[in-house]
Scaffold this active site. Structure first.
Site, PDB file in Angstrom:
ATOM      1  N   GLY A  53      10.121  -9.823   7.249  1.00 25.73           N
ATOM      2  CA  GLY A  53      10.785  -8.869   6.374  1.00 25.73           C
ATOM      3  C   GLY A  53      11.474  -7.756   7.149  1.00 25.73           C
ATOM      4  O   GLY A  53      10.986  -7.301   8.183  1.00 25.73           O
ATOM      5  N   GLU A  54      12.605  -7.302   6.623  1.00 20.76           N
ATOM      6  CA  GLU A  54      13.320  -6.194   7.253  1.00 20.76           C
ATOM      7  C   GLU A  54      12.631  -4.852   7.029  1.00 20.76           C
ATOM      8  O   GLU A  54      12.990  -3.882   7.691  1.00 20.76           O
ATOM      9  CB  GLU A  54      14.757  -6.134   6.730  1.00 20.76           C
ATOM     10  CG  GLU A  54      15.641  -7.243   7.257  1.00 20.76           C
ATOM     11  CD  GLU A  54      17.094  -7.071   6.864  1.00 20.76           C
ATOM     12  OE1 GLU A  54      17.389  -6.213   5.998  1.00 20.76           O
ATOM     13  OE2 GLU A  54      17.938  -7.797   7.421  1.00 20.76           O
ATOM     14  N   LYS A  55      11.669  -4.766   6.124  1.00 24.83           N
ATOM     15  CA  LYS A  55      10.980  -3.489   5.936  1.00 24.83           C
ATOM     16  C   LYS A  55      10.352  -3.031   7.245  1.00 24.83           C
ATOM     17  O   LYS A  55      10.427  -1.858   7.601  1.00 24.83           O
ATOM     18  CB  LYS A  55       9.907  -3.581   4.849  1.00 24.83           C
ATOM     19  CG  LYS A  55       9.249  -2.215   4.573  1.00 24.83           C
ATOM     20  CD  LYS A  55       8.083  -2.335   3.629  1.00 24.83           C
ATOM     21  CE  LYS A  55       6.843  -2.848   4.330  1.00 24.83           C
ATOM     22  NZ  LYS A  55       6.272  -1.829   5.282  1.00 24.83           N
ATOM     23  N   ASP A 111       5.428  -9.206  -4.090  1.00 25.35           N
ATOM     24  CA  ASP A 111       6.715  -9.876  -4.296  1.00 25.35           C
ATOM     25  C   ASP A 111       7.582  -9.890  -3.039  1.00 25.35           C
ATOM     26  O   ASP A 111       8.448 -10.763  -2.885  1.00 25.35           O
ATOM     27  CB  ASP A 111       7.481  -9.215  -5.442  1.00 25.35           C
ATOM     28  CG  ASP A 111       6.922  -9.583  -6.807  1.00 25.35           C
ATOM     29  OD1 ASP A 111       6.072 -10.495  -6.870  1.00 25.35           O
ATOM     30  OD2 ASP A 111       7.323  -8.955  -7.810  1.00 25.35           O
ATOM     31  N   GLY A 112       7.386  -8.913  -2.152  1.00 22.57           N
ATOM     32  CA  GLY A 112       8.109  -8.941  -0.887  1.00 22.57           C
ATOM     33  C   GLY A 112       7.747 -10.167  -0.067  1.00 22.57           C
ATOM     34  O   GLY A 112       8.629 -10.844   0.495  1.00 22.57           O
ATOM     35  N   HIS A 113       6.454 -10.474   0.001  1.00 22.05           N
ATOM     36  CA  HIS A 113       6.029 -11.683   0.715  1.00 22.05           C
ATOM     37  C   HIS A 113       6.583 -12.943   0.039  1.00 22.05           C
ATOM     38  O   HIS A 113       7.006 -13.888   0.717  1.00 22.05           O
ATOM     39  CB  HIS A 113       4.503 -11.772   0.752  1.00 22.05           C
ATOM     40  CG  HIS A 113       3.836 -10.687   1.532  1.00 22.05           C
ATOM     41  ND1 HIS A 113       3.119  -9.681   0.931  1.00 22.05           N
ATOM     42  CD2 HIS A 113       3.771 -10.438   2.863  1.00 22.05           C
ATOM     43  CE1 HIS A 113       2.641  -8.870   1.860  1.00 22.05           C
ATOM     44  NE2 HIS A 113       3.022  -9.310   3.038  1.00 22.05           N
ATOM     45  N   GLN A 115       9.564  -4.119  14.120  1.00 18.03           N
ATOM     46  CA  GLN A 115       8.806  -5.336  14.390  1.00 18.03           C
ATOM     47  C   GLN A 115       9.725  -6.553  14.419  1.00 18.03           C
ATOM     48  O   GLN A 115       9.606  -7.418  15.304  1.00 18.03           O
ATOM     49  CB  GLN A 115       7.732  -5.522  13.319  1.00 18.03           C
ATOM     50  CG  GLN A 115       7.000  -6.841  13.387  1.00 18.03           C
ATOM     51  CD  GLN A 115       5.940  -6.958  12.311  1.00 18.03           C
ATOM     52  OE1 GLN A 115       4.849  -6.432  12.450  1.00 18.03           O
ATOM     53  NE2 GLN A 115       6.260  -7.630  11.220  1.00 18.03           N
ATOM     54  N   LEU A 169      -0.787 -10.289  -0.685  1.00 15.63           N
ATOM     55  CA  LEU A 169       0.603 -10.674  -0.906  1.00 15.63           C
ATOM     56  C   LEU A 169       1.193 -10.006  -2.145  1.00 15.63           C
ATOM     57  O   LEU A 169       0.528  -9.855  -3.170  1.00 15.63           O
ATOM     58  CB  LEU A 169       0.707 -12.191  -1.049  1.00 15.63           C
ATOM     59  CG  LEU A 169       0.153 -13.023   0.115  1.00 15.63           C
ATOM     60  CD1 LEU A 169       0.368 -14.511  -0.156  1.00 15.63           C
ATOM     61  CD2 LEU A 169       0.796 -12.626   1.438  1.00 15.63           C
TER      62      LEU A 169
END
Length: 283
Positions: free
Chosen positions: A152-154, A39-41, A158, A37
């Site tokens: 997440g949009e990254k 900071d995005g998570h 998906q 994990l």
């Protein structure tokens, strides 16, 4: 003050924990992860807390979405650090099955998504990937029965595939996308960034810079093919091997032409050294 989240490792334990939450009429948000994990998570967890009474985070490195030549064996696994981060966010429950709990002996069912969202992006280079993702996410939804799930949009393709699957199969889960979290130099946060050498790490933000320049030109009415050609050159000259750089419809991911109306998204995947990076940006 942080507290260690409860951890379920078997389906029966998960159901007991969830039944307890449901008995109190709590709404539940699910944040599916493969661990390692960052900071995005954590941003996904925080959005989940804003959208539901209780938050479940799944940590499962899903073997069915990796090809034999990919990094399943070496994918970062940082369990103790992950638990500490989730404790600091006051997550209610961690669902941490092993492969046998998720795919018991005799398991044979697989969901294979189709449609315009599967039209020559990740699916072209990782044909195994979305069958593995769709199957494990459908299982997570069935196991956790969340009201909302945060992605997440990254991993934009998906996100679109999972959103379509939840709608098509009447899974009763609202799928919510959360914006990409970036390093200060623009690199999208990813668990795989740890694979980058120091030199590769210095070059990696080129992807985001190229996307921003391309989006700016398209918003200003520039020629799409010229802008894509220049973006391709920027990325390859920086030392990347480019898999794709495409402009797609932001909701369906169908290919678009210069004059088409509607929201657009630019998506890129490229490899530097042994590390494959993906990114995207709205137009």
């Amino acid at each position: 003050m942080s507290r260690t989240p409860r951890v379920a490792r078997s389906l029966s334990a998960l159901r007991r924990e969830l039944d307890s939450l449901r008995a109190r009429k709590a709404t539940v948000a699910l944040v599916p992860t493969m661990g390692a994990l960052h900071d995005g998570h954590i941003s996904l967890v925080r959005q989940a807390k804003r959208r539901a009474d209780k938050v479940v985070v799944s940590i499962f490195v899903n073997p069915t979405q990796f090809a034999p030549t990919e990094d399943f064996g070496s994918y970062p696994r940082t369990w103790k650090e992950d638990v500490a981060k989730l404790a600091a966010e006051r997550v209610d429950l961690i669902w941490h099955p092993d492969a046998k709990a998720m795919y018991p002996d005799g398991f044979t069912t697989r969901i294979v998504p189709e449609g315009p969202a599967l039209a020559g992006l990740e699916d072209r280079f990782r044909p195994h990937f979305f069958g593995g993702v769709a199957t494990v996410v459908a299982k997570l939804f069935a196991q956790c029965r969340p009201d909302v799930a945060i992605f997440g949009e990254k991993d934009y393709q998906q996100l679109r595939v999972v959103t379509q699957m939840a709608r098509d199969l009447d899974l009763g889960v609202r799928v919510v996308g959360s914006r990409t979290v970036r390093e200060r130099d623009g690199l999208a946060m990813s668990s795989r960034n740890v694979y980058l050498s120091a030199d590769e790490r210095r070059v990696a933000p080129t992807l985001h810079r190229a996307l921003k320049e391309l989006a700016s030109r398209l918003r200003a009415g520039g020629d799409m093919q010229d802008a894509l050609r220049d973006g391709n050159a920027t990325i390859t000259q920086a030392g990347f091997d480019l898999d794709y750089l495409e402009v797609r419809h932001a909701e369906t991911l169908a290919p678009v032409t210069q004059d088409e109306s509607g929201p657009k998204r630019i998506l890129v995947a490229a490899r530097i050294g042994t590390t494959r990076l993906i990114d995207n940006i709205a137009v």
